[in-house]
Design a protein around this motif. Sequence first.
Motif, PDB file in Angstrom:
ATOM      1  N   GLY A 348       0.775  -1.145  -0.258  1.00 43.72           N
ATOM      2  CA  GLY A 348      -0.035  -0.048   0.095  1.00 43.72           C
ATOM      3  C   GLY A 348       0.824   1.177  -0.116  1.00 43.72           C
ATOM      4  O   GLY A 348       0.496   2.164  -0.731  1.00 43.72           O
ATOM      5  N   VAL A 349       1.830   1.264   0.798  1.00 46.12           N
ATOM      6  CA  VAL A 349       2.757   2.381   0.880  1.00 46.12           C
ATOM      7  C   VAL A 349       3.461   2.683  -0.567  1.00 46.12           C
ATOM      8  O   VAL A 349       3.782   3.787  -0.784  1.00 46.12           O
ATOM      9  N   LEU A 350       3.914   1.649  -1.255  1.00 46.23           N
ATOM     10  CA  LEU A 350       4.625   1.776  -2.443  1.00 46.23           C
ATOM     11  C   LEU A 350       3.647   1.792  -3.766  1.00 46.23           C
ATOM     12  O   LEU A 350       4.239   1.643  -4.795  1.00 46.23           O
ATOM     13  N   THR A 351       2.505   2.172  -3.490  1.00 49.24           N
ATOM     14  CA  THR A 351       1.531   2.468  -4.585  1.00 49.24           C
ATOM     15  C   THR A 351       1.901   3.643  -5.436  1.00 49.24           C
ATOM     16  O   THR A 351       1.273   4.010  -6.536  1.00 49.24           O
ATOM     17  N   TRP A 352       2.641   4.607  -4.891  1.00 56.39           N
ATOM     18  CA  TRP A 352       2.744   6.027  -5.198  1.00 56.39           C
ATOM     19  C   TRP A 352       3.410   6.034  -6.938  1.00 56.39           C
ATOM     20  O   TRP A 352       3.003   6.864  -7.443  1.00 56.39           O
ATOM     21  N   PRO A 353       4.307   5.113  -7.106  1.00 57.73           N
ATOM     22  CA  PRO A 353       4.862   5.327  -8.341  1.00 57.73           C
ATOM     23  C   PRO A 353       3.829   5.186  -9.564  1.00 57.73           C
ATOM     24  O   PRO A 353       4.095   5.545 -10.903  1.00 57.73           O
ATOM     25  N   ARG A 354       2.588   4.476  -9.344  1.00 59.63           N
ATOM     26  CA  ARG A 354       1.715   4.449 -10.286  1.00 59.63           C
ATOM     27  C   ARG A 354       0.414   5.402 -10.046  1.00 59.63           C
ATOM     28  O   ARG A 354      -0.530   5.482 -10.800  1.00 59.63           O
ATOM     29  N   ASN A 355       0.547   6.505  -9.173  1.00 57.94           N
ATOM     30  CA  ASN A 355      -0.645   7.193  -9.096  1.00 57.94           C
ATOM     31  C   ASN A 355      -0.081   8.557  -9.495  1.00 57.94           C
ATOM     32  O   ASN A 355       1.067   8.903  -9.593  1.00 57.94           O
ATOM     33  N   ALA A 356      -0.978   9.482 -10.292  1.00 61.19           N
ATOM     34  CA  ALA A 356      -0.799  10.480 -11.035  1.00 61.19           C
ATOM     35  C   ALA A 356      -0.378  11.678  -9.938  1.00 61.19           C
ATOM     36  O   ALA A 356       0.515  12.411 -10.647  1.00 61.19           O
ATOM     37  N   ASN A 357      -0.571  11.622  -8.878  1.00 66.75           N
ATOM     38  CA  ASN A 357       0.059  12.839  -7.847  1.00 66.75           C
ATOM     39  C   ASN A 357       1.289  12.160  -6.975  1.00 66.75           C
ATOM     40  O   ASN A 357       1.612  12.780  -6.089  1.00 66.75           O
ATOM     41  N   TYR A 358       1.582  10.973  -7.329  1.00 68.24           N
ATOM     42  CA  TYR A 358       2.618  10.296  -6.741  1.00 68.24           C
ATOM     43  C   TYR A 358       2.392  10.193  -5.005  1.00 68.24           C
ATOM     44  O   TYR A 358       3.185  10.473  -4.128  1.00 68.24           O
ATOM     45  N   GLN A 359       1.111   9.695  -5.062  1.00 67.09           N
ATOM     46  CA  GLN A 359       0.808   9.403  -3.406  1.00 67.09           C
ATOM     47  C   GLN A 359       0.278   7.976  -3.355  1.00 67.09           C
ATOM     48  O   GLN A 359      -0.070   7.264  -3.928  1.00 67.09           O
ATOM     49  N   GLY A 360       0.939   7.332  -2.182  1.00 71.10           N
ATOM     50  CA  GLY A 360       0.760   5.893  -1.738  1.00 71.10           C
ATOM     51  C   GLY A 360      -0.583   5.909  -1.095  1.00 71.10           C
ATOM     52  O   GLY A 360      -1.297   7.049  -1.069  1.00 71.10           O
ATOM     53  N   LEU A 361      -1.211   4.919  -0.716  1.00 67.28           N
ATOM     54  CA  LEU A 361      -2.598   4.873  -0.107  1.00 67.28           C
ATOM     55  C   LEU A 361      -2.488   5.788   1.434  1.00 67.28           C
ATOM     56  O   LEU A 361      -3.560   6.386   1.514  1.00 67.28           O
ATOM     57  N   HIS A 362      -1.405   5.469   2.073  1.00 67.34           N
ATOM     58  CA  HIS A 362      -1.399   6.506   3.283  1.00 67.34           C
ATOM     59  C   HIS A 362      -1.253   7.928   2.956  1.00 67.34           C
ATOM     60  O   HIS A 362      -1.805   8.699   3.735  1.00 67.34           O
ATOM     61  N   ASP A 363      -0.765   8.457   1.647  1.00 67.32           N
ATOM     62  CA  ASP A 363      -0.547   9.645   1.340  1.00 67.32           C
ATOM     63  C   ASP A 363      -1.985  10.260   0.987  1.00 67.32           C
ATOM     64  O   ASP A 363      -2.491  11.337   1.562  1.00 67.32           O
ATOM     65  N   ARG A 364      -2.940   9.481   0.175  1.00 66.39           N
ATOM     66  CA  ARG A 364      -4.128   9.756   0.107  1.00 66.39           C
ATOM     67  C   ARG A 364      -4.941   9.942   1.222  1.00 66.39           C
ATOM     68  O   ARG A 364      -6.044  10.737   1.124  1.00 66.39           O
ATOM     69  N   LEU A 365      -4.733   8.930   2.287  1.00 65.47           N
ATOM     70  CA  LEU A 365      -5.842   9.205   3.507  1.00 65.47           C
ATOM     71  C   LEU A 365      -5.559  10.468   4.130  1.00 65.47           C
ATOM     72  O   LEU A 365      -6.240  11.128   4.662  1.00 65.47           O
ATOM     73  N   ALA A 366      -3.979  10.759   4.080  1.00 67.53           N
ATOM     74  CA  ALA A 366      -3.764  11.785   5.227  1.00 67.53           C
ATOM     75  C   ALA A 366      -3.761  13.102   4.355  1.00 67.53           C
ATOM     76  O   ALA A 366      -3.538  14.176   4.879  1.00 67.53           O
ATOM     77  N   GLY A 367      -3.827  13.138   3.016  1.00 70.95           N
ATOM     78  CA  GLY A 367      -3.695  14.338   2.011  1.00 70.95           C
ATOM     79  C   GLY A 367      -2.157  14.980   2.152  1.00 70.95           C
ATOM     80  O   GLY A 367      -2.081  15.937   2.230  1.00 70.95           O
ATOM     81  N   THR A 368      -1.247  14.256   1.848  1.00 67.04           N
ATOM     82  CA  THR A 368      -0.042  14.481   1.823  1.00 67.04           C
ATOM     83  C   THR A 368       0.841  14.178   0.711  1.00 67.04           C
ATOM     84  O   THR A 368       0.317  13.334  -0.105  1.00 67.04           O
ATOM     85  N   ILE A 369       2.110  14.814   0.568  1.00 63.72           N
ATOM     86  CA  ILE A 369       2.774  14.403  -0.765  1.00 63.72           C
ATOM     87  C   ILE A 369       4.251  14.611  -0.460  1.00 63.72           C
ATOM     88  O   ILE A 369       4.533  15.115   0.578  1.00 63.72           O
TER      89      ILE A 369
END
Length: 373
Positions: A348-369
């Motif tokens: 879940g943490v390492l999903t950021w490379p495939r996200n348009a905003n470079y956010q992992g699941l925890h980033d999207r939950l917390a609203g962080t980059i």
Amino acid sequence: MSEDESHYEVLGVEPGATKDEIRDAYREQLADAQGAVTDAETAKRPEGSKIASARAEEARVRSAWQVLSDPVQRARHDESLGVEHDPTVAVDEPDDGDDDESAALTPRQQRAAARAGATTRDGRPRPPGMFSAEHPDPPASWPPGLRPPPPRARILALLVDVLVLALLIVLQQTVGGLLIDKAYPAETKRLDRIETCLDRLSTANDDLDAPAKKSASIDRANTACAKLPAVYGEPLGSDESKKQLEKRIDNRTGDMEDAQADARSDLLPGQLILSLVTILVALLYLVPSTLKSGRTLGKSLFRLRLVNADGSAIRFRGATLHYGVPVMVALLFAPILGPVGYVAVLFGVLTWPRNANYQGLHDRLAGTIVVDG
């Protein structure tokens, strides 16, 4: 393009189409294909097959343009179709900015790139890979002035923090285990005896077909399990038949496993307290330094920092959600799922490379980059 489909059919034009007709058809088909890719990638529940299909369709359109925009390639294509080629209908390159690196690829290369996911929906090369030292381009949604860090730096920073956390957790668990032994001496001693008995019973069962080991294994099982007479009952006899011994060992093993579950439930309050303290120790390493500078030790070493998605300094809620959720999920579910729990959290943490905003699941939950600098 299928074996029975020509490049003209991909663009929806006739073989004798003029340069303007082919260019207009290409632009229209490309816009539709890019729209389909965007829809597939931004769906609430993206499906890999739909995304791959949409990308493949865009690659087909670009491949058709690659051939039909080149007089030589178009002549060869016409010849393969049995169409009489008119050199006066050769088309010029479009002037709409679509002349990018993808257009320079051969049709075979374009199809291979589409299958490998090497190009974005607009045909340009994908951002640097997960272990690249290059800086990706900032997403359009990011505030001005912020730049994504090189993927390699982000991975290495994560690795440093994971190693530090592992050392802290091992140390804390070792000390915590000693404290639990002191707080629950009778319960831990009983659990140790049960687990030793189960191990000896398993060995005895394995040695039933080995005459040289059978008697000694049964004696060791009787000795280890005799410390639990209420559960073990009458000792095993080495002169009993194999079938009878197998049945008795199976029954004793079942009784011991029930006793093991009871013993563990007696230790559960202490184990829960230990887990909560472990979570607290992990958060004390991660959250305070992040609130102060946006950095943990790993991020400091590789010059990264955590900020809110709007570019503002990270606050308690964002830092706690960003780090607290993965830590809590890992530590609470690992005793149940084993290593799978840790792997799931890491995924879940390492999903950021495939996200348009470079956010992992925890980033999207917390609203962080995570940004560079």
